[in-house]
Design an enzyme around this catalytic site. Structure first.
Site, mmCIF file in Angstrom:
data_model
loop_
_atom_site.group_PDB
_atom_site.id
_atom_site.type_symbol
_atom_site.label_atom_id
_atom_site.label_comp_id
_atom_site.label_asym_id
_atom_site.label_seq_id
_atom_site.Cartn_x
_atom_site.Cartn_y
_atom_site.Cartn_z
ATOM 1 N N THR A 13 0.826 -1.216 0.000
ATOM 2 C CA THR A 13 0.000 0.000 0.000
ATOM 3 C C THR A 13 0.860 1.266 0.000
ATOM 4 O OG1 THR A 13 -1.591 -1.252 1.290
ATOM 5 C CG2 THR A 13 -1.919 1.116 1.202
ATOM 6 N N LYS A 205 4.679 3.621 18.457
ATOM 7 C CA LYS A 205 4.800 5.029 18.038
ATOM 8 C C LYS A 205 5.209 5.926 19.207
ATOM 9 C CE LYS A 205 1.580 4.271 14.263
ATOM 10 N NZ LYS A 205 0.181 4.183 13.857
#
Ligand code: HSE
Length: 434
Positions: A13, A205
């Site tokens: 993607t 993250k």
């Protein structure tokens, strides 16, 4: 015109988004960079699927070494994700003096030390803007825009899939499983959504951002992580009644001595901007000594948004190459010699307000027993709602908001309360973040 030669590993993607951007927007990139960025090799295990972009014959290969060992490749873009073989590919590319651009937060969260050290030793740049918040330029902001600021906290919605699920549950009477299935059908959630819904992706993250914000390595396994799979529509309705929204937050706070890093669902007052960031959007708030609060909102995932962050990193490396600059902006935000270990705060030490949802028998004395236990643990109740009787006659939800309390005391009190005969289910605890 100079050409910066790029090799790509991972044509999924984001990888196909990167190629599309470099093709469709090549003129504006040339106008701004003064050089062209050319993809000369793409490696992927699947080179037959149509990715919606045209690539020259001979560029595609199933052998990553054709990228890693290619003598003309200046920059290797790694977009396969995960720990291995991504780690080995990146270390080999670095050894071969290739600059690196990656979106791989899992790798940087777990093996950041090794990767940054190798990049430093070999004088290659490493760009990872796409690893956190997709198109949101949070990493560049911390490293450059906030270079003079003493960061005190970073807090945010860092997973679009989880935010989509919570937003949809909040919009109507949809339960978790129904919304997750819908998200998978629409292609928002992975076939295996564990990392997204169990908070692991957000933890990767916040580990990356914590390193940059405070100049410390973070042991990923020490981060407290709780996902959203235990959140029910009842909790969401109760949150609305108290004037809150439930969001999956990644939090990193530094009090000057220790860092409090955690990921969990949190109640946010509905008038706060973060409570109104819905759908697949991400939002990251940075608090510091100079600007107080700054919130960046945007698309945290997707082919073109994340692809644009990857391309921006390639252009930054290209600018350094063209100007002859080396490590102009340190990849870890701090000079390597100034990266020092800061201890992580134990979860039991945190303080805050709490939402507690008990499931109890509706009979005299239960509320006073529960409030007695809370009082014994120094927990003061701010408000209470007893909801209507449940259809199955098994009990009623009793919901409380507390004043500021210590996590350690809350956990001790809940242990006693959960053992009460009149309490029929484990109590749900959601921390409040104001
Ligand atoms: N799977 C992530 C999300 C995007 O749902 O936000 C990539 O980090």
């Amino acid at each position: 015109m100079k050409s910066i030669k790029v090799g790509l590993i991972g044509f999924g993607t984001i990888g196909s988004g990167v190629v599309k951007i470099l093709q469709d927007n090549q003129n504006i990139i040339k106008d701004r960079l003064g050089a062209s960025v050319d993809v000369i090799k793409i490696a992927d295990l699947d080179i037959t699927t149509d990715r919606g972009v045209n690539v020259k014959p001979g560029i595609l290969t199933t052998d990553a070494d054709e990228v890693l060992d290619h003598p003309e490749v200046d920059v290797v873009i790694e977009l396969i994700g995960g720990y291995e073989p991504a780690r080995s590919f990146i270390l080999k590319a670095i050894k071969n003096k290739k600059h690196i651009v990656t979106a791989n937060k899992a790798l940087l969260a777990k093996h950041g030390e090794e990767v940054f050290t190798a990049a430093g030793k070999n004088n290659v740049g490493i760009g990872f803007e796409a690893s956190v918040g997709g198109a949101i330029p949070i990493i560049r902001s911390i490293k450059e825009a906030f270079v003079a600021n003493r960061i005190q906290a970073i807090e945010g919605i860092m997973n679009g899939t989880a935010n989509y699920i919570l937003s949809k549950m909040s919009d109507g009477d949809h339960d978790f499983d129904t919304v997750l299935k819908e998200a998978q059908d629409k292609g928002y959630a992975e076939a295996d959504p564990t990392f997204d819904i169990e908070g692991i992706d957000s933890a990767h993250k916040i580990a990356v951002l914590t390193r940059l914000a405070y100049g410390t390595p973070v042991n990923f396994d020490d981060i407290y992580v709780q996902g959203i799979s235990g959140i029910s529509t009842l909790d969401i309705k109760c949150a609305h009644e108290f004037g809150y929204r439930i969001k999956l937050l990644a939090i990193s706070k530094f009090d000057g001595k220790a860092i409090d890093v955690r990921v969990h669902p949190a109640m946010i007052p509905e008038d706060k901007p973060m409570a109104n960031v819905n759908g697949v959007l991400n939002a990251i708030m940075v608090c510091d000594d100079l600007m107080e609060e700054n919130i960046l909102v945007g698309h945290g995932a997707g082919s073109l948004p994340t692809g644009s962050a990857v391309v921006a990193d390639v252009v930054e490396i290209a600018r350094n190459m063209i100007s002859g600059a080396q490590d102009r902006v340190p990849s870890q935000s701090f000079q390597e010699s100034n990266v020092q270990s800061i201890p992580l705060k134990d979860m039991s030490e945190i303080e805050g307000e709490y939402f507690l949802r008990f499931w109890v028998q509706d009979k005299p004395g239960v509320l006073s027993h529960i409030s007695g236990i809370l009082g014994n643990h120094d927990i003061s109740i701010e408000s209470v709602i007893q909801r209507i009787k449940d259809d199955n006659g098994q009990g009623v939800p009793l919901v409380m908001m507390t004043h500021d309390a210590r996590e350690k005391n809350i956990q001790a009190a809940l242990k006693e309360i959960n053992a009460m005969e009149e309490v029929s289910e484990q109590t749900v605890l959601i921390r409040v973040e104001k």
